[in-house]
Design an enzyme around this catalytic site. Structure first.
Site, mmCIF file in Angstrom:
data_model
loop_
_atom_site.group_PDB
_atom_site.id
_atom_site.type_symbol
_atom_site.label_atom_id
_atom_site.label_comp_id
_atom_site.label_asym_id
_atom_site.label_seq_id
_atom_site.Cartn_x
_atom_site.Cartn_y
_atom_site.Cartn_z
ATOM 1 N N PRO A 17 0.821 -1.215 0.000
ATOM 2 C CA PRO A 17 0.000 0.000 0.000
ATOM 3 C C PRO A 17 0.853 1.263 0.000
ATOM 4 O O PRO A 17 1.976 1.261 0.481
ATOM 5 C CB PRO A 17 -0.810 -0.124 1.292
ATOM 6 N N SER A 266 6.552 4.857 9.655
ATOM 7 C CA SER A 266 6.668 3.795 8.655
ATOM 8 C C SER A 266 5.340 3.109 8.395
ATOM 9 O O SER A 266 4.355 3.310 9.111
ATOM 10 C CB SER A 266 7.688 2.750 9.128
ATOM 11 N N LYS A 267 5.318 2.282 7.373
ATOM 12 C CA LYS A 267 4.120 1.515 7.037
ATOM 13 C C LYS A 267 3.709 0.619 8.201
ATOM 14 O O LYS A 267 2.533 0.376 8.421
ATOM 15 C CB LYS A 267 4.375 0.658 5.793
ATOM 16 N N ARG A 268 4.693 0.124 8.925
ATOM 17 C CA ARG A 268 4.405 -0.821 10.014
ATOM 18 C C ARG A 268 3.753 -0.136 11.207
ATOM 19 O O ARG A 268 3.162 -0.789 12.055
ATOM 20 C CB ARG A 268 5.697 -1.523 10.448
#
Length: 506
Positions: A17, A266-268
């Site tokens: 994503p 971040s994405k996480r």
């Protein structure tokens, strides 16, 4: 096309994503292009097929569409510089890699992954920090600089696997000017010999993006700070390919930091921190869903406005800008060098401002799909008017179940504090007083209520909280006179009378 025309590109990889930092990069490219009557290009950089994720490219397209950031050229848009997907451009990159080998600026490397790993392990054992394939170690490796020419030809002709590496010069200062950061200078001794063509003949990001930027006539490369260490290599590639006059201007954007400023968002981080980091919901191949701003009820214009201010400001106190106004105001010299802390509460604030700016009729239309029963649009507009100063999201406007159904529970704190032995008789008398109102509108209800207080010589603090309690079950909320009009005369009287019996028994 004019040689001086501004052409910028957003070049994401379809590996998952699109992070809100990626959307901001796309936004800044778009704003810069439109400010200068230029072109905004979407290019999908899918050279790393091992990390390709099904659906990621469409997610990128859908995210930009939702934000109103429309590419002038791209995989799904006509353009004269396609294809706009790097995997579709694969055949052309090898020619440029070979050109660099033949000009002495790159070389064939036959070292296997296992051999490279072995070298790293040996270096670690010898307590050497971060072994690199560079202008010193290359001469002890298996490549076209160390092997006889005929052996190199034999290896290639026999189909042996190899990569092509850039031949980084020794002890050379590589300088370039960054629009945001000023002059950047790196000594080539601090650089390694990056792979520019992989064993599968796919280019790495470094070669592909330089070749594509040149062929697509990109004038400005506006990208995240994480690419700043790669910029000297890209400058070298422009030089070695003979394109120094066509080197684009660079602008490296600041990082978006976690709310506490401790590291890159971040994405996480996602739902772990209690707010989305993606524009749209993302369903993983394992069936796990990560939330997105659209699906949490954010308006796209609020999301875009919020993103624009993560690293940029117009130099004025004004904070609310439409996309068109952002185009007029945006300049790269107002972009900060330092990281921008993401503030989830500020994101909500932006959404709240855009919600409040909408007319009651606009909000009613947005509410229509969210209500189960057939509620007239006119009533929804009244609800919107009543609630929008207290709401951040469209769904918040409907957090007034008492406007649709009589309360089933009553605020216990209000009962303990306000309900006295005389309260039942007072509220019964209020219901009787309201019964005489012929036109049950907010102004008339308020006038009747004040008349009741005057006649009974009771204070507002004695009667109003009980009135609210019996009709809504709550301790606080919007104007009770507006609420009563929306609920209707008969329902208001029914709630007053039936509520008395329930609350008296608590």
């Amino acid at each position: 096309m004019s040689e001086n025309k501004v052409r910028v590109r957003f070049a994401p990889s379809p590996t998952g994503p699109l992070h809100l930092g990626g959307v901001r990069t796309a936004l800044y490219n778009y704003l810069f292009a439109k400010k200068h009557s230029g072109d905004f290009i979407l290019r999908i950089e899918d050279t790393d097929q091992t990390r390709f994720v099904e659906g990621a490219e469409q997610y990128i397209i859908d995210s930009l569409t939702w934000c109103g950031i429309t590419p002038d050229e791209g995989p799904h848009t006509a353009g004269n510089f396609g294809p706009y997907r790097q995997s579709d451009r694969k055949p052309m990159y090898r020619d440029y890699a070979i050109q660099l080998v033949e000009s002495g600026h790159a070389y064939y490397a036959f070292d296997t992954s296992e051999e490279l790993e072995e070298m790293r392990a040996m270096a670690k054992k010898a307590k050497m920090a971060n072994w690199q394939y560079n202008n010193i170690t290359r001469m002890s490796m298996k490549n076209s600089l160390t092997l006889p020419e005929d052996e190199v030809a034999t290896r290639i002709n026999s189909g042996e696997s190899y990569t092509v590496r850039i031949k980084t010069p020794r002890n050379e200062e590589i300088r370039f000017q960054d629009i945001i950061r000023g002059w950047v200078s790196v000594n080539s001794n601090n650089m390694d010999d990056k792979v520019i063509l992989k064993a599968d003949n796919m280019p790495t990001y470094h070669l592909a993006n330089v070749v594509d930027d040149y062929l697509m006539k990109i004038s400005h490369v506006i990208r995240g700070e994480e690419w700043l260490p790669s910029a000297p290599l890209h400058v070298l590639l422009y030089k070695y390919l003979g394109w120094t006059e066509n080197t684009p201007q660079f602008a490296h954007l600041p990082l978006i930091l976690k709310p506490d400023g401790n590291g890159k968002l971040s994405k996480r981080d996602g739902d772990r921190l209690g707010f989305p980091v993606f524009p749209l919901n993302w369903l993983t191949q394992e069936g796990e869903t990560y939330s997105g701003y659209r699906d949490q009820g954010y308006f796209p214009e609020a999301f875009v406005n919020m993103l624009a201010f993560l690293g940029w400001n117009p130099g004025t106190p004004e904070e609310i800008f439409s996309l068109e106004e952002l185009v007029k105001a945006f300049t790269l010299d107002r972009v900060s060098k330092s990281g921008a802390k993401f503030d989830p509460e500020k994101a909500k604030w932006y959404n709240q401002q855009y919600l409040r700016s909408k007319s009651d009729q606009e909000l009613a239309k947005l509410l229509m799909p969210l209500v189960d029963t057939e509620i007239p649009e006119e009533k929804l507009a009244r609800i919107a008017s009543l609630m929008k100063e207290r709401a951040s999201f469209i769904n918040d406007l409907l957090e007034v179940d008492y406007l649709f159904d009589a309360p089933k529970t009553f605020d216990e704190k209000t009962i303990r504090k306000k309900w006295k032995d005389s309260s039942a008789e007072i509220m019964q008398n209020l219901a009787t007083h309201f019964d005489s109102i012929t036109n049950f509108e907010a102004e008339k209800i308020e006038a009747s209520f004040k008349e009741f207080l005057q006649q009974t010589e009771l204070g507002m603090g004695t009667v109003l909280p009980l009135f609210r309690l019996l009709v809504t079950g709550k301790a606080m909320g919007p104007s009770m006179f507006e609420i009563s009009e929306l609920v209707g005369k008969q329902e208001t009287l029914n709630r007053l009378r039936s509520g008395i019996a329930i609350v008296s028994e608590v």
